[in-house]
Design a protein around this motif. Structure first.
Motif, PDB file in Angstrom:
ATOM      1  N   LEU A 131       7.007  -1.383  -2.741  1.00  0.00           N
ATOM      2  CA  LEU A 131       6.245  -2.649  -2.323  1.00  0.00           C
ATOM      3  C   LEU A 131       6.523  -3.253  -0.815  1.00  0.00           C
ATOM      4  O   LEU A 131       7.745  -3.499  -0.561  1.00  0.00           O
ATOM      5  CB  LEU A 131       6.573  -4.694  -3.630  1.00  0.00           C
ATOM      6  N   SER A 132       5.852  -4.125  -0.342  1.00  0.00           N
ATOM      7  CA  SER A 132       6.389  -4.228   0.853  1.00  0.00           C
ATOM      8  C   SER A 132       7.317  -5.729   0.166  1.00  0.00           C
ATOM      9  O   SER A 132       6.779  -6.689   0.028  1.00  0.00           O
ATOM     10  CB  SER A 132       5.470  -4.949   1.770  1.00  0.00           C
ATOM     11  N   LEU A 133       8.741  -5.773   0.763  1.00  0.00           N
ATOM     12  CA  LEU A 133       9.330  -7.335   0.061  1.00  0.00           C
ATOM     13  C   LEU A 133       9.730  -7.706   1.102  1.00  0.00           C
ATOM     14  O   LEU A 133      10.523  -7.455   2.764  1.00  0.00           O
ATOM     15  CB  LEU A 133      10.268  -6.529  -0.271  1.00  0.00           C
ATOM     16  N   GLN A 134       9.553  -8.904   1.379  1.00  0.00           N
ATOM     17  CA  GLN A 134       9.933 -10.038   2.578  1.00  0.00           C
ATOM     18  C   GLN A 134      11.141  -9.890   2.456  1.00  0.00           C
ATOM     19  O   GLN A 134      12.233 -10.012   1.579  1.00  0.00           O
ATOM     20  CB  GLN A 134       8.699 -11.123   2.432  1.00  0.00           C
ATOM     21  N   ASP A 135      11.362 -10.155   4.010  1.00  0.00           N
ATOM     22  CA  ASP A 135      12.897 -10.126   4.485  1.00  0.00           C
ATOM     23  C   ASP A 135      13.871 -11.967   4.129  1.00  0.00           C
ATOM     24  O   ASP A 135      13.046 -12.420   4.864  1.00  0.00           O
ATOM     25  CB  ASP A 135      13.895  -9.541   5.693  1.00  0.00           C
ATOM     26  N   PRO A 136      14.503 -12.491   3.557  1.00  0.00           N
ATOM     27  CA  PRO A 136      14.706 -13.706   3.124  1.00  0.00           C
ATOM     28  C   PRO A 136      15.465 -14.525   4.548  1.00  0.00           C
ATOM     29  O   PRO A 136      15.221 -15.134   4.467  1.00  0.00           O
ATOM     30  CB  PRO A 136      15.942 -13.544   2.012  1.00  0.00           C
ATOM     31  N   PHE A 137      15.663 -13.797   5.377  1.00  0.00           N
ATOM     32  CA  PHE A 137      15.866 -13.807   6.976  1.00  0.00           C
ATOM     33  C   PHE A 137      15.109 -14.099   8.286  1.00  0.00           C
ATOM     34  O   PHE A 137      15.220 -14.665   9.042  1.00  0.00           O
ATOM     35  CB  PHE A 137      17.169 -13.766   7.189  1.00  0.00           C
ATOM     36  N   ALA A 138      14.169 -13.221   7.561  1.00  0.00           N
ATOM     37  CA  ALA A 138      12.834 -13.246   8.232  1.00  0.00           C
ATOM     38  C   ALA A 138      12.324 -14.409   8.978  1.00  0.00           C
ATOM     39  O   ALA A 138      11.812 -15.024  10.062  1.00  0.00           O
ATOM     40  CB  ALA A 138      12.076 -12.261   8.103  1.00  0.00           C
ATOM     41  N   VAL A 139      11.917 -15.272   7.424  1.00  0.00           N
ATOM     42  CA  VAL A 139      11.436 -16.313   7.861  1.00  0.00           C
ATOM     43  C   VAL A 139      11.916 -17.217   7.192  1.00  0.00           C
ATOM     44  O   VAL A 139      12.336 -17.174   6.089  1.00  0.00           O
ATOM     45  CB  VAL A 139      10.171 -16.570   6.847  1.00  0.00           C
ATOM     46  N   ALA A 140      12.821 -18.357   7.161  1.00  0.00           N
ATOM     47  CA  ALA A 140      13.896 -19.125   7.320  1.00  0.00           C
ATOM     48  C   ALA A 140      13.332 -20.483   6.350  1.00  0.00           C
ATOM     49  O   ALA A 140      12.423 -20.980   6.626  1.00  0.00           O
ATOM     50  CB  ALA A 140      14.638 -20.299   8.052  1.00  0.00           C
ATOM     51  N   GLU A 160       2.507   1.537   1.217  1.00  0.00           N
ATOM     52  CA  GLU A 160       1.793   3.088   0.873  1.00  0.00           C
ATOM     53  C   GLU A 160       2.461   4.840   0.893  1.00  0.00           C
ATOM     54  O   GLU A 160       3.246   4.369   1.969  1.00  0.00           O
ATOM     55  CB  GLU A 160       0.221   3.039   1.157  1.00  0.00           C
ATOM     56  N   ASN A 161       1.796   5.479  -0.053  1.00  0.00           N
ATOM     57  CA  ASN A 161       2.536   6.425   0.045  1.00  0.00           C
ATOM     58  C   ASN A 161       2.388   7.068   1.033  1.00  0.00           C
ATOM     59  O   ASN A 161       0.677   7.573   2.024  1.00  0.00           O
ATOM     60  CB  ASN A 161       2.046   7.464  -0.998  1.00  0.00           C
ATOM     61  N   ILE A 162       3.029   7.877   2.000  1.00  0.00           N
ATOM     62  CA  ILE A 162       2.870   8.421   3.558  1.00  0.00           C
ATOM     63  C   ILE A 162       3.409  10.033   3.075  1.00  0.00           C
ATOM     64  O   ILE A 162       4.537  10.723   2.751  1.00  0.00           O
ATOM     65  CB  ILE A 162       3.506   7.972   4.096  1.00  0.00           C
ATOM     66  N   GLU A 163       2.972  11.363   4.118  1.00  0.00           N
ATOM     67  CA  GLU A 163       3.356  12.722   4.033  1.00  0.00           C
ATOM     68  C   GLU A 163       4.182  12.403   4.628  1.00  0.00           C
ATOM     69  O   GLU A 163       4.954  11.875   6.300  1.00  0.00           O
ATOM     70  CB  GLU A 163       2.458  13.314   4.486  1.00  0.00           C
ATOM     71  N   TYR A 164       6.028  13.143   3.977  1.00  0.00           N
ATOM     72  CA  TYR A 164       6.959  13.033   5.013  1.00  0.00           C
ATOM     73  C   TYR A 164       7.273  14.277   5.268  1.00  0.00           C
ATOM     74  O   TYR A 164       7.064  15.235   4.506  1.00  0.00           O
ATOM     75  CB  TYR A 164       8.425  13.059   3.494  1.00  0.00           C
ATOM     76  N   ASP A 165       7.901  13.790   6.674  1.00  0.00           N
ATOM     77  CA  ASP A 165       8.183  15.389   7.555  1.00  0.00           C
ATOM     78  C   ASP A 165       9.614  15.717   7.345  1.00  0.00           C
ATOM     79  O   ASP A 165      10.542  14.765   8.080  1.00  0.00           O
ATOM     80  CB  ASP A 165       7.776  15.595   9.207  1.00  0.00           C
TER      81      ASP A 165
END
Length: 443
Positions: free
Chosen positions: A3-12, A385-390
């Motif tokens: 999941l895309s987790l929000q950074d607590p320091f990005a938006v105070a 989302e899932n991506i192909e890893y190199d």
């Protein structure tokens, strides 16, 4: 998939938005107060006892003060700056100073009440001096406010404060022509008694006492001479609340005319002007022009950028939050199913607390930060989302541990770590002060 987790320091987030806790231990809560550090919450109950919650342990009860306590509902609570003493006033006409170091004493003969003062009538509220926990002011019902000094346990000094504002300039120096019909009205106006409903100290040094009267006057009294040094009329109705921000810059006045007035205060510590030259101009007025709501209680946040107020009436069950710089409404806090009475702001934990009228529960709104997994490992990357890893060519090559340790030491060679000097401020900018820790009985 992560999941895309929000950074607590990005938006105070500087004010809470979510109702996170509901505390109901002990009984029906009518008044609350956070200590200066924000670790404890004192709740005054309708039966006269006081419950202290430990917010560091997710709201567990750390003390229940009832021995030698009040016999009627608590009307106000005030912590000392050190966190050891707690002042309470009640409808039983008394004020009590509690020493929380004795709250959980194994000796049942030891009482946590170290000072007790009884008056000749009910008490609206009592406030401790910011520097001396053995001095406080009390506003009495249908009587003059008092300044109480309990430094000497055997001799309590009670001084009556002046309640009448300066009105000499209205009549004596006025050039307005008087008639026989208007003269009795002027005399009657001067003889009207101003009842002081609320008192509070200037929060930084306690040099002045602010009092609000039933006629809408704001009186400022010197705590040294106990004489009124300045008076100004703010409203035409009762002043219910006087709240000064912790930095001493703003004053919020809640009156019975459904308007909250915000005033910029002069610098009482460094201001060299005489009190007669002080100016108290209303900067913003907060009101609900549609529903014409009455406000129960108000509170500032730590830097006076936001103001919160609870509303009167069964139809309204929310808290209103305004931005003080523009005077605009920024948020309405929802979640409770009843009218909210007392409201307080916990500066250190960015938390708002309020009491419910019907249930007597304590509601706490907090800022919820989602977990940030990238803080656990610097090379951890969150994906939506899932991506192909190199795979890299040398990703799984065997490398000698000594080489890695040597590289790490070279990178940290220039880093100087001071482990002896204590920091003055924490990561959020608050002063680091040693606060009293209430002893706990583990049995």
């Amino acid at each position: 998939m992560n999941l895309s987790l929000q950074d607590p320091f990005a938006v105070a987030k500087e004010f809470p938005e979510t109702l996170t806790h509901t505390l109901s231990a002990g009984g029906h809560s009518v008044i609350i107060q956070f200590n200066y550090k924000g670790d404890y919450l004192a709740s005054g109950l309708s039966d006269g006892s006081i419950v202290v919650y430990d917010l560091a342990s997710n709201g567990g009860v750390v003390a229940h003060l009832q021995k030698d306590g009040h016999i009627r509902a608590v009307t106000s609570l005030c912590w000392s700056r050190c966190g050891r003493y707690l002042l309470s006033s009640s409808q039983d006409w008394s004020c009590k100073l509690w020493d929380l170091s004795r709250a959980n004493s194994p000796d049942r003969q030891v009482s946590a009440v170290i000072r007790s003062v009884r008056f000749d009538g009910p008490i609206w509220s009592a406030v401790l001096h910011p520097s001396n926990p053995f001095q406080f002011t009390a506003s009495l019902y249908e009587d003059n406010p008092v300044y109480v000094d309990t430094t000497d346990e055997d001799k309590v000094v009670i001084t009556t404060l002046q309640t009448q504002p300066f009105e000499a300039n209205e009549g004596e120096n006025s050039t307005e022509r008087r008639t026989p019909d208007t003269e009795p009205e002027t005399k009657k106006k001067k003889t009207e008694k101003h009842m002081t409903l609320v008192t509070t100290f200037e929060p930084r040094q306690g040099k002045y006492i602010f009092t609000g009267t039933s006629k809408g006057w704001l009186n400022i009294i010197s705590s040294e001479t106990l004489q009124t040094v300045h008076s100004v009329k703010i409203a035409n109705s009762n002043i219910k609340n006087l709240v000064i921000s912790s930095n001493g810059r703003k004053l919020a006045i809640n009156s019975s005319d459904r308007v909250i007035r915000q005033i910029n205060l002069p610098d009482f510590v460094n201001d060299s002007n005489t009190p007669e030259l002080w100016e108290f101009e209303v900067e913003h007025k907060y009101q609900d022009v549609v529903n014409r709501l009455q406000w129960n209680s108000v509170a500032f946040n730590h830097n006076a950028e936001f103001l919160v107020a609870s509303t009167f009436g069964q139809s309204s069950q929310d808290l209103y939050v305004w931005e003080t710089s523009l005077g605009s409404l920024v948020k309405i806090l929802e979640g409770s199913n009843e009218e909210l009475i007392d409201v307080k702001w916990n500066y250190s934990r960015c938390m708002i607390g309020s009491t419910g009228l019907d249930s007597g529960c304590v509601y706490l709104w907090s800022v919820q930060f989602p977990q940030k997994w990238s803080a656990l490992a610097p090379d951890f990357v969150e994906i939506e989302e899932n991506i192909e890893y190199d795979e890299k060519e040398d990703e799984f090559d065997i490398v000698d541990d000594e080489i890695l340790v040597q590289k790490r030491l070279e990178q940290e060679e220039d880093l100087v770590v001071d482990i002896t000097t204590m920091e003055k401020f924490d990561a959020r900018g608050f002063d680091i002060e040693e606060s009293f820790v209430i002893p706990v009985k583990y049995e």
